[in-house]
Write a protein that holds these residues in place. Sequence first.
Motif, PDB file in Angstrom:
ATOM      1  N   GLU A 190       0.839  -1.193  -0.073  1.00 37.55           N
ATOM      2  CA  GLU A 190      -0.182   0.375   0.294  1.00 37.55           C
ATOM      3  C   GLU A 190       0.425   1.586   0.149  1.00 37.55           C
ATOM      4  O   GLU A 190       0.493   2.588  -0.768  1.00 37.55           O
ATOM      5  N   LEU A 191       2.164   1.336   0.755  1.00 39.77           N
ATOM      6  CA  LEU A 191       2.882   2.331   0.723  1.00 39.77           C
ATOM      7  C   LEU A 191       3.097   2.378  -0.665  1.00 39.77           C
ATOM      8  O   LEU A 191       3.776   3.436  -0.900  1.00 39.77           O
ATOM      9  N   ILE A 192       3.960   1.568  -1.074  1.00 38.56           N
ATOM     10  CA  ILE A 192       4.806   1.881  -2.275  1.00 38.56           C
ATOM     11  C   ILE A 192       3.605   2.515  -3.251  1.00 38.56           C
ATOM     12  O   ILE A 192       3.810   3.404  -4.208  1.00 38.56           O
ATOM     13  N   LEU A 193       1.799   1.734  -3.417  1.00 41.60           N
ATOM     14  CA  LEU A 193       1.083   2.120  -4.426  1.00 41.60           C
ATOM     15  C   LEU A 193       0.632   3.580  -3.991  1.00 41.60           C
ATOM     16  O   LEU A 193       0.265   4.004  -4.931  1.00 41.60           O
ATOM     17  N   ALA A 194       0.889   4.336  -3.022  1.00 39.49           N
ATOM     18  CA  ALA A 194       0.693   5.577  -2.735  1.00 39.49           C
ATOM     19  C   ALA A 194       1.695   6.739  -3.045  1.00 39.49           C
ATOM     20  O   ALA A 194       1.882   7.682  -3.174  1.00 39.49           O
ATOM     21  N   SER A 195       2.867   5.633  -3.557  1.00 38.93           N
ATOM     22  CA  SER A 195       3.489   6.329  -4.053  1.00 38.93           C
ATOM     23  C   SER A 195       4.319   6.580  -5.549  1.00 38.93           C
ATOM     24  O   SER A 195       3.192   5.679  -6.191  1.00 38.93           O
ATOM     25  N   PRO A 196       4.600   7.379  -6.402  1.00 41.07           N
ATOM     26  CA  PRO A 196       4.915   7.497  -7.552  1.00 41.07           C
ATOM     27  C   PRO A 196       5.734   6.635  -7.909  1.00 41.07           C
ATOM     28  O   PRO A 196       5.790   6.924  -9.130  1.00 41.07           O
TER      29      PRO A 196
END
Length: 155
Positions: free
Chosen positions: A98-104
Amino acid sequence: MSSAPSSGSGDRRWLSLAVELAGQCPPSDTAFSVGCVIVDEHGAEISRGFSRERPDLHAEESALGKVAPDDERLRGATLYSSLEPCTRRRSRPRTCAELILASPIRRVVVAWREPPVFVADAHGVQALEAAGVTVVEIPELAGAAARTNAHILDR
């Protein structure tokens, strides 16, 4: 997902560094030791982290937390993780996927798929790919990532 060496010539080198960083993790019998490096599109390191660098942090969470979410270098960056990013957490509100997906960040390189030790149905690679993130696996480094966790795997 691609399991062949990727188009980036530095992928093995950066992923090897992530595997080495996993060796800096404080020992735990209840969590994997993982290392992570984030590298910009020009091959310059942006950030790095490892599991339990601060209590309860996962490696990806640690590395991402050292960079402003709107940092332009994250566009086109690659995240290197010695272990597939998690999709289940007990100690924190958001998973690493989720953290990766929230990043560019839209490219992730991993060495090792999460074995069914703590989570029976780990699916970080699938979750990232389903959201359009390119995931590259370099299985030649999986053994080194697993050796860092031998105390967990051998019990």
